[in-house]
Structures are given as C-alpha cells and as structure tokens.
Design an enzyme around this catalytic site. Structure first.
Site, PDB file in Angstrom:
ATOM      1  N   CYS A  13      18.236   4.654  -1.644  1.00 18.54           N
ATOM      2  CA  CYS A  13      17.986   5.281  -2.955  1.00 18.54           C
ATOM      3  C   CYS A  13      19.017   6.350  -3.334  1.00 18.54           C
ATOM      4  CB  CYS A  13      16.567   5.827  -3.008  1.00 18.54           C
ATOM      5  SG  CYS A  13      15.993   6.556  -1.466  1.00 18.54           S
ATOM      6  N   HIS A  50      16.283  11.694  -6.986  1.00 19.60           N
ATOM      7  CA  HIS A  50      17.318  12.176  -6.076  1.00 19.60           C
ATOM      8  C   HIS A  50      18.516  12.651  -6.907  1.00 19.60           C
ATOM      9  CE1 HIS A  50      14.953  10.688  -2.887  1.00 19.60           C
ATOM     10  NE2 HIS A  50      15.678   9.670  -2.470  1.00 19.60           N
ATOM     11  N   SER A 108      -4.534  -2.681   7.127  1.00 17.37           N
ATOM     12  CA  SER A 108      -5.001  -2.878   5.751  1.00 17.37           C
ATOM     13  C   SER A 108      -5.498  -4.296   5.493  1.00 17.37           C
ATOM     14  CB  SER A 108      -3.866  -2.591   4.765  1.00 17.37           C
ATOM     15  OG  SER A 108      -3.321  -1.315   4.994  1.00 17.37           O
ATOM     16  N   ARG A 145      20.935  -4.888   4.780  1.00 14.66           N
ATOM     17  CA  ARG A 145      21.860  -4.480   3.709  1.00 14.66           C
ATOM     18  C   ARG A 145      23.326  -4.715   4.049  1.00 14.66           C
ATOM     19  NH1 ARG A 145      19.065   1.284   2.800  1.00 14.66           N
ATOM     20  NH2 ARG A 145      17.299   0.627   1.527  1.00 14.66           N
ATOM     21  N   THR A 196       0.809  -1.225   0.000  1.00 10.43           N
ATOM     22  CA  THR A 196       0.000   0.000   0.000  1.00 10.43           C
ATOM     23  C   THR A 196       0.842   1.275   0.000  1.00 10.43           C
ATOM     24  OG1 THR A 196      -0.075  -0.244   2.398  1.00 10.43           O
ATOM     25  CG2 THR A 196      -2.003  -1.023   1.154  1.00 10.43           C
ATOM     26  N   GLY A 197       2.135   1.181   0.306  1.00 11.56           N
ATOM     27  CA  GLY A 197       2.984   2.372   0.434  1.00 11.56           C
ATOM     28  C   GLY A 197       3.505   2.860  -0.909  1.00 11.56           C
ATOM     29  N   GLY A 253      10.799  10.020  -1.509  1.00  9.99           N
ATOM     30  CA  GLY A 253      11.744   9.174  -0.784  1.00  9.99           C
ATOM     31  C   GLY A 253      11.331   8.945   0.655  1.00  9.99           C
TER      32      GLY A 253
HETATM   33  P1  NAP Z   1       5.530   3.922   3.079  1.00 10.55           P
HETATM   34  O1  NAP Z   1       4.921   4.659   1.945  1.00 10.55           O
HETATM   35  O2  NAP Z   1       5.440   4.482   4.444  1.00 10.55           O
HETATM   36  O3  NAP Z   1       4.931   2.412   3.099  1.00 10.55           O
HETATM   37  C1  NAP Z   1       5.189   1.523   4.152  1.00 10.55           C
HETATM   38  C2  NAP Z   1       4.484   0.194   3.905  1.00 10.55           C
HETATM   39  O4  NAP Z   1       4.793  -0.681   5.013  1.00 10.55           O
HETATM   40  C3  NAP Z   1       2.956   0.288   3.813  1.00 10.55           C
HETATM   41  O5  NAP Z   1       2.479  -0.638   2.869  1.00 10.55           O
HETATM   42  C4  NAP Z   1       2.513  -0.147   5.216  1.00 10.55           C
HETATM   43  O6  NAP Z   1       1.209  -0.748   5.227  1.00 10.55           O
HETATM   44  C5  NAP Z   1       3.554  -1.211   5.541  1.00 10.55           C
HETATM   45  N1  NAP Z   1       3.659  -1.431   6.976  1.00 10.55           N
HETATM   46  C6  NAP Z   1       3.873  -0.494   7.948  1.00 10.55           C
HETATM   47  N2  NAP Z   1       3.852  -1.090   9.166  1.00 10.55           N
HETATM   48  C7  NAP Z   1       3.625  -2.414   8.952  1.00 10.55           C
HETATM   49  C8  NAP Z   1       3.483  -3.555   9.796  1.00 10.55           C
HETATM   50  N3  NAP Z   1       3.567  -3.445  11.138  1.00 10.55           N
HETATM   51  N4  NAP Z   1       3.256  -4.758   9.230  1.00 10.55           N
HETATM   52  C9  NAP Z   1       3.158  -4.894   7.879  1.00 10.55           C
HETATM   53  N5  NAP Z   1       3.267  -3.847   7.034  1.00 10.55           N
HETATM   54  C10 NAP Z   1       3.502  -2.628   7.561  1.00 10.55           C
HETATM   55  O7  NAP Z   1       7.096   3.693   2.828  1.00 10.55           O
HETATM   56  P2  NAP Z   1       7.895   3.553   1.420  1.00 10.55           P
HETATM   57  O8  NAP Z   1       8.487   4.840   1.025  1.00 10.55           O
HETATM   58  O9  NAP Z   1       7.045   2.802   0.463  1.00 10.55           O
HETATM   59  O10 NAP Z   1       9.152   2.662   1.868  1.00 10.55           O
HETATM   60  C11 NAP Z   1       9.073   1.269   2.051  1.00 10.55           C
HETATM   61  C12 NAP Z   1      10.475   0.726   2.336  1.00 10.55           C
HETATM   62  O11 NAP Z   1      11.315   1.017   1.202  1.00 10.55           O
HETATM   63  C13 NAP Z   1      11.146   1.378   3.551  1.00 10.55           C
HETATM   64  O12 NAP Z   1      11.920   0.420   4.217  1.00 10.55           O
HETATM   65  C14 NAP Z   1      12.014   2.467   2.911  1.00 10.55           C
HETATM   66  O13 NAP Z   1      13.105   2.820   3.721  1.00 10.55           O
HETATM   67  C15 NAP Z   1      12.445   1.786   1.633  1.00 10.55           C
HETATM   68  N6  NAP Z   1      12.832   2.657   0.508  1.00 10.55           N
HETATM   69  C16 NAP Z   1      12.020   3.670   0.110  1.00 10.55           C
HETATM   70  C17 NAP Z   1      12.385   4.440  -0.996  1.00 10.55           C
HETATM   71  C18 NAP Z   1      11.548   5.595  -1.503  1.00 10.55           C
HETATM   72  O14 NAP Z   1      12.021   6.296  -2.430  1.00 10.55           O
HETATM   73  N7  NAP Z   1      10.352   5.836  -0.992  1.00 10.55           N
HETATM   74  C19 NAP Z   1      13.555   4.164  -1.677  1.00 10.55           C
HETATM   75  C20 NAP Z   1      14.359   3.109  -1.247  1.00 10.55           C
HETATM   76  C21 NAP Z   1      13.975   2.358  -0.163  1.00 10.55           C
HETATM   77  P3  NAP Z   1      -0.134   0.053   5.721  1.00 10.55           P
HETATM   78  O15 NAP Z   1      -0.558   0.917   4.575  1.00 10.55           O
HETATM   79  O16 NAP Z   1      -1.088  -1.051   5.981  1.00 10.55           O
HETATM   80  O17 NAP Z   1       0.254   0.835   6.930  1.00 10.55           O
END
Ligand code: NAP
Length: 358
Positions: free
Chosen positions: A152, A245, A44, A113, A16-17, A183
C-alpha cells in the site's frame, strides 16, 4: 468493457479482515461483479458472516451478513474470480491452489508480487503488465492465475512517480512514509502503542517499497518485465491516522525537471488509456493540490471514492532534484479497490477466457 451479459460471480478470501471488509463494501452494487461467497480461517468457517466478522465501517448488507463463511479451499469456494485479502502466512499455498483449480486470484499479499511470471499491477501505471498472465498460465499449466497489487505504501509512490518516470526517468528515491493504522489490519496496532505516538518501524515494509517500485515502473517487453533501474531508500513509520498513507519523497532523475515542468506533467497525466471509464477508475487518477499544507489524510483520503492519489508540495530538492508529498487510501487504492480495478481491466480487455468455476 464487460461484454458478457451477466455479472461475474466473485468470492472474497480473508473476507473478515480489514481488506476483506473493504472488498465487501466496494463490491456492493458493482455493475460487473456479484459477491456470492466469503471465506476466512477455520476460526470463522461455518459461521454466518455477521457472527464471524467484527464489521468496521458503514452498513452491512443483509444478503452478505447472512452468507455462511467458507473455508479457503477451491473445493468449497466455487467462484471463477477470487479476491484474496489473506494474511501472507497462508496466502502462498491457498492462492496457488485456487489458480491451479482454474480460478483467477487477485491477491493483496506479498507472496507472489516479485515472482517473475506474476503481474504486479497498478492499472493506470502499468496495466499492460497484465499480459504476463497469459505466460504464467502457459508456463505453469494453470487454467487460472495470480495477479497481485502492490504494497500500500509502494502504491502511493508508484502512482505519484509514474508520470515523472515516463518523462524524466527516475533514478533514485528517498521515501519517508507516515502510514495509517488500518494498514496493519484488524485489530492491528494496540491503541496504547499508537495513540499520541509514532512508531519508526513497520515489519518488512521497507524492503517491499525498495523492491516493488522497480517492477511497477518497469517495462513489459512481451516476454518479461524489465525492472526500472531505480535505487530506493525507504523509512517506514506508523502514525496515529485511521486511513491514508502519506509519503514524503526526494527524487533524482536522469533529466532534471524544474518543479514547474514536473507539475505540468503530473497535471496532464491520465495513465493507461484502457483504464479510463472502468467502474472503479478515478477520474483523474492524480489530484494535484497547490496549498502549502496538502495532502492531508483526513481531508483528501476519500478523493475519487478512495481511488485517487493526492500530490502536493512539489518543489526543488537540495539533496536530489525534486521533493513532493503524496497520499492515498491504503485499504481502498492500496488494497481492495486496486484489486477490483485490476479485475475490471482484465474483464474489459478479454483476458479471462478459460476460467473454471460457477
Ligand atoms: P487482517 O485484518 O488481519 O485480516 C486477515 C484475514 O486473513 C482475515 O479474514 C483472517 O480470517 C484471514 N486468515 C488468517 N489466517 C488464515 C488462515 N489460516 N486461513 C484462512 N484465512 C486466514 O489483515 P488485512 O489488513 O485485511 O490484510 C490482508 C492482506 O492484505 C495481507 O496480506 C496484507 O499484507 C495485505 N494488505 C493490507 C493492506 C491494508 O491497508 N490493511 C494494504 C495492502 C495489502 P479470520 O478472521 O477467520 O482469522
């Protein structure tokens, strides 16, 4: 290439994120992977994906919208290949549970990592590090395993410096990042904090950049990853950009290149051979711009369907040897697209034998 006749069933955890949604977009119509399950938090789970996710970009296919969101446990999610876009607060335990249960986890979280037996991979840069996966599985008695992709911002830096490191050996890097709001996930940074503003701090980002680069540019000797000996100083900034970025780099080398030599090497680089031709591989992986005012996220972020890294402003540096600017899509190249390319490389090199799931 994918020698199996059928597509691999895959699941997305954290679907969902921001990154989870990028997985869903990029897996739509994928020739080798069939998205069959989505999972997220207890908030969710049990809802339809349409109701659980605030869909951010482009059309949401009806077949995904109608999927019921599952809880992130290997008893519920059955696919043998699992893309993880989980928050790092939960990724540690959940990803290990899936690996133990025989699934291949491709993780975007920071948790594993820097663990010695876990590959940290940007396929074009260090695809051979995936060889560590076999040792990890043997060492831990896991039928599955965990493969990670880099932070990233580190991904931008490693992609830009890999060709130069191969030829001139990078010894020190001074990096200033300008990182997009996506990000920070969704909903991420409050609009009143970032509109018309720059925030000179991103929690935990500088240590990731400073440690991950050495592992990414390190050497896999068949037993372990020997990190490259590179000193990194990073300044991480959040800027009001949606995606992409940008990183300004001053770089020192064991053998000092002229800007012309550096440009020649960057232009000629094609990266790890086995990656070429994979469904998500950009061709070329690096795009070199000659204009004085590029790269720019608004203009260049979708190069190579978001998988290319754009480089410009390669010039001499008064502090170290060379300066340059590099940029790529944080959610695609720096997250979901990078994971999918890792999975494609594992499939095409036959490294997925023995996975469990259906
Ligand atoms: P985000 O938008 O906050 O999404 C987080 C996701 O994790 C949501 O689907 C959420 O589900 C789920 N989640 C949270 N708590 C949980 C739990 N207790 N059990 C199961 N699922 C849970 O974050 P994001 O930006 O997509 O990032 C996700 C990961 O990728 C992170 O580790 C981040 O550091 C990494 N990352 C992100 C980027 C970027 O550019 N955004 C780049 C590289 C790496 P709900 O909707 O149900 O809460």
């Amino acid at each position: 290439m994918n020698t199996s006749a059928t597509r691999w069933p895959v699941a997305v955890l954290g679907a969902t994120g921001a990154v989870g949604q990028a997985f869903i977009r990029l897996l739509d119509g994928h020739p080798w992977f069939d998205l069959v399950e989505v999972a997220a938090s207890e908030r969710s789970a049990g809802k339809s994906y349409r109701d659980a996710a605030k869909w951010l970009e482009g059309p949401l296919r009806a077949s995904v919208a109608g999927l019921t969101v599952k809880a992130c446990t290997p008893d519920e999610v059955m696919a043998p290949i699992v893309f993880s876009a989980l928050d790092s607060g939960v990724a540690g335990e959940v990803e290990a549970a899936f690996a133990k249960a025989g699934r291949l986890v491709l993780s975007n979280a920071k948790n594993y990592r820097m663990v010695a037996d876990v590959p940290l991979v940007i396929p074009e840069v260090n695809g051979d590090h995936l060889g560590m996966l076999a040792q990890q599985r043997a060492l831990r008695g896991w039928a599955g395993g965990i493969v990670t992709n880099a932070n990233c911002a580190t991904t931008v830096i490693a992609a830009a410096l890999a060709p130069l490191h191969e030829r001139f050996q990078v010894t020190k890097v001074f990096a200033t990042t300008m990182q997009a709001v996506s990000g920070a996930g969704y909903p991420g940074v409050p609009s009143l904090d970032i509109l018309g503003n720059v925030i000179p701090y991103i929690g935990d980002e500088e240590p990731k950049i400073e440690t991950e680069l050495g592992k990414l540019l390190g050497r896999y000797d068949g037993q372990q990853i020997v990190p490259a000996d590179i000193v990194v100083s990073a300044h991480a900034n959040r800027v009001p950009v949606e995606h992409g970025h940008t990183v300004c780099l001053s770089v020192g080398f064991a053998t000092k290149p002229t800007p012309e030599q550096a440009l020649e090497v960057l232009r000629a680089w094609r990266g790890v051979e086995a990656v070429r031709g994979l469904p998500s591989a950009p061709e070329p992986a690096l795009i070199i711009r000659d204009e004085a005012d590029r790269p720019q996220p608004r203009r260049d972020v979708n190069e190579g369907r978001g998988m290319a890294t754009t480089i410009g402003r390669v010039r001499a540096d008064h502090l170290f040897d060379l300066r340059l600017v590099a940029m790529s899509h944080n959610v695609v190249r720096g997250a979901a697209g990078g994971s999918i390319l890792n999975a494609e490389l594992l499939v095409s090199t036959g490294q997925l034998a023995g996975l469990r799931g259906s």
